[in-house]
Design a protein around this motif. Sequence first.
Motif, mmCIF file in Angstrom:
data_model
loop_
_atom_site.group_PDB
_atom_site.id
_atom_site.type_symbol
_atom_site.label_atom_id
_atom_site.label_comp_id
_atom_site.label_asym_id
_atom_site.label_seq_id
_atom_site.Cartn_x
_atom_site.Cartn_y
_atom_site.Cartn_z
ATOM 1 N N VAL A 31 35.412 11.984 -40.315
ATOM 2 C CA VAL A 31 34.086 11.728 -40.874
ATOM 3 C C VAL A 31 33.597 10.349 -40.422
ATOM 4 O O VAL A 31 32.431 10.178 -40.037
ATOM 5 N N PHE A 33 34.353 8.890 -37.692
ATOM 6 C CA PHE A 33 33.951 8.994 -36.293
ATOM 7 C C PHE A 33 32.537 9.563 -36.169
ATOM 8 O O PHE A 33 31.728 9.078 -35.374
ATOM 9 N N VAL A 34 32.259 10.596 -36.966
ATOM 10 C CA VAL A 34 30.929 11.209 -36.911
ATOM 11 C C VAL A 34 29.857 10.173 -37.255
ATOM 12 O O VAL A 34 28.834 10.065 -36.578
ATOM 13 N N PHE A 35 30.122 9.369 -38.302
ATOM 14 C CA PHE A 35 29.159 8.336 -38.680
ATOM 15 C C PHE A 35 29.028 7.285 -37.580
ATOM 16 O O PHE A 35 27.924 6.882 -37.220
ATOM 17 N N ASP A 37 29.624 7.614 -34.425
ATOM 18 C CA ASP A 37 28.990 8.197 -33.254
ATOM 19 C C ASP A 37 27.477 8.301 -33.439
ATOM 20 O O ASP A 37 26.709 8.032 -32.519
ATOM 21 N N SER A 38 27.051 8.691 -34.641
ATOM 22 C CA SER A 38 25.614 8.888 -34.830
ATOM 23 C C SER A 38 24.901 7.579 -35.128
ATOM 24 O O SER A 38 23.674 7.530 -35.143
#
Lengths: 408, 441
Positions: A31, A33-35, A37-38
């Motif tokens: 999670v 990483f997703v944050f 990345d975005s």
Amino acid sequence: MDHTSNNERLGFVKKDHLILAICGLAVFALVAFVFYDSARPEWQTYQTEFRDLVEEKFGPERANSVPAGIQQVYVRELGRADRCITCHMGVVWKGLESAPEPYRTHPKEIIDKHPIEKFGCTSCHGGQGYATVTEAAHGPLEQWEEPLLGSRMGEFYVLNDKQALMQMNCNSCHRYDRETKGASFINRGKQIVSERGCRACHAINGRGGTVGPDLTSEGSKAPDQFNYERIKGFHSEFTWHVTHFKSPKELVPETVMPSFGFSSADAQALAILVMSWKKETIPLAYLPNHNVRDVPTVEEKAKEERMLSGPGAFFVKKNCFVCHSVSTLGIDAAAQIGPDLALAVTDVQSRFGRTLDDFLFKPTGTMEVVLSTMISLSPDERREAIEKLRYANQLKQQEVAETAKKKK
Amino acid sequence: MNVTASLRSLYRKLTWTWNPQSDKEAGDAIVKNLLLHWFPNKITKGSLSWGYSFYLGTISFVLLVILVVTGVILMFLYVPSVERAYATVKDIEFTVSFGWVLRAMHRIAAHLMVATVFLHMVRVFLTGAYKNGSSVGAARPLNWIVGIVLLILTLLLSFTGYLLPWDQLAYWAITVGTNIASAAPLVGKSLRFFLLGGSEIDQNALIRFYVLHVVFLPGLLFLLFSYHMWRVRKDGGLAIVDHEALQQTTEQAAPVKAKTYSLLGITGQTSVHVRTAVVDEEKNSVPSAPNLARRVWLVTLLTFAVVLALSLVFRAPLESPANPSVTPNPAKAPWYFLWLQEIVTITTVSIGSFTVNGAFVGGVLLPGVLIILALWWPFRDRTGVNAVGVWFAPERRWQNRVFIAICLLIIIFTFVGTFMRGPYWTLFWPWESWPEMPVKF
């Protein structure tokens, strides 16, 4: 039974706690990483650079007016939401004419006539307007059929004008124009279509002959509707058209389309033109002068009527005029690849050593193919043709005699 | 009382069901916590073991929860109209915050759910868990039938979701799918018309598939899923419990202490000494709270992590907008129907003037026969109680072999259809590359 000691007896509890901890950490890391990345999209880098550029050139006050976040041009009429300006921020700015891409000002003349609010970006340039990352926006990619028709593509196809492919999109609206300012390839293509009489065989914009396929929606064909067996190297629809225009028989051995000996540039111009003929609905307001039909010029119309009502009408109706002129009956060949039939009576004799009657009933060579596949003539019609050709020949003889007299 | 102590007491009040300190609390937890109420008070170690169930049912449920949560969010963003569906999906991909990851998770979870529900069925068959053991009031064959219907619902949910992006992949997969449906005898044409809400795949078909996908099928699925779970409890838990019950032995336990009691002071007595037998089942059982609860959390986190990781690796592709006049080459059904498409291909043969209708054989006859066989089998299987709740029971050797053979064939055909069928439906070996398809530029 003691609850705690019961748990301790269970060997799996400790292991479960460990796996639980690992899974929890994995979820947390993913999670995170997703944050992460975005939080740093590609376009943000471009926007920061653009702001720096503006600050350097025009001062901090104007730099503050640079918008942040995803930007788009939404054109309801065309159903387009183009997010190109998220990175290409300088498009409508003045004074960035020599800035590097993607910050450069759009050439003024063309954008004045085609305001971005009305046309968006992709209706002219191609590419995927929805996308907010360069790769997906510019293409080419498998999932998006219309790549950016820019200089990279132009270089790949070795075009004289690297931006010429884009003219394909100009012709979506300018389809029925005789000539379009700035669209040199399209104009050249249209000129060839009219000079070489492509309409003798092909219907174009709903008007023309039936010998060859209807080209009105040629540009909407899918790439795999063409046969690439004889094309070496890269298989694309554009390559197919260019190769086919240069030498139709090389790609389609059974074709009756003659080879016109087009230069590479002309073949490219024609390929761009035919691929621009798409089946699409353009709002009326977008068509120059609200022109929705390909209307022939007065001269073209007069010529057509003359040929159809004159003594040579037979040769138009039977499609002979696609290849052959019959000069003395006022028939002008569209493609001019066969000899003038006004001379047929003597010509056949000298070429084949046979009379015209004999030849037309038992043709050899190309005419055998043509008369057995594309043009069917009943014996009566053959007799009619011979009669008319005799008459045309008589007129020719008179003409020759008259010119000879005049010369004397 | 100081603040720390009251906070600690509040925390304890809120969380005690998840971490009970005594067997009594553990029992109360099951009754008082909504999320735990479907657990039994105690659970046998065999039921908890990884190797018996592989937690495939739990994983399927977790995937369903992920699908519902991501799906409901996607419903706020997606517009089921032919003009706008594709554009809204593109927006989800490119402009909605975390839209791409939600969509990718929805897609991956859907694919995985098809696989895990199928594997769950395989596990139940191979352990003979659709059979009644010794427990009273069990109706496991009924629950097997409910399970088969849930598998079919899962496939239909995935299939109806396939159309929604309105891209080439969606359009042509639905074309293939509904054409196969139209091969059904007598009702085929009407069935296709009914599915599509017309004779063409257009707005009517899209709204039909949308409503089926977001309301009708999930509603039915939840109803049947609840019943499925309720039946598991009614049937005496996992079938392995019946197996354990067969193995249990009684042993002498210490006599329970005699108690002296009085009743309202009118009368009083001392109870008799009782000698009881402790059974293995009791000794091998642990309280569900927190042991089963912990396992379910663990499986939930693991499933979530796998779905999220796969979503980061495999982005959900979106092809060109749907175009009825351009057929992709090859046009394929969704992967879990490719074994059927493969059989359709194989059985479309002409022998002399006689032509076998492959679409009927592969699309209607074969799946129909398989489903009927599956529904009927629990009643046909007359093996004894020793074959219940145990992997590869010797008594059921032949049924298991035939079942495995059928499953392997399905898996092999699915693999062939997915990875070995290239352009023009030509067969390619996995190590052969497919010819490059032409492009526009």
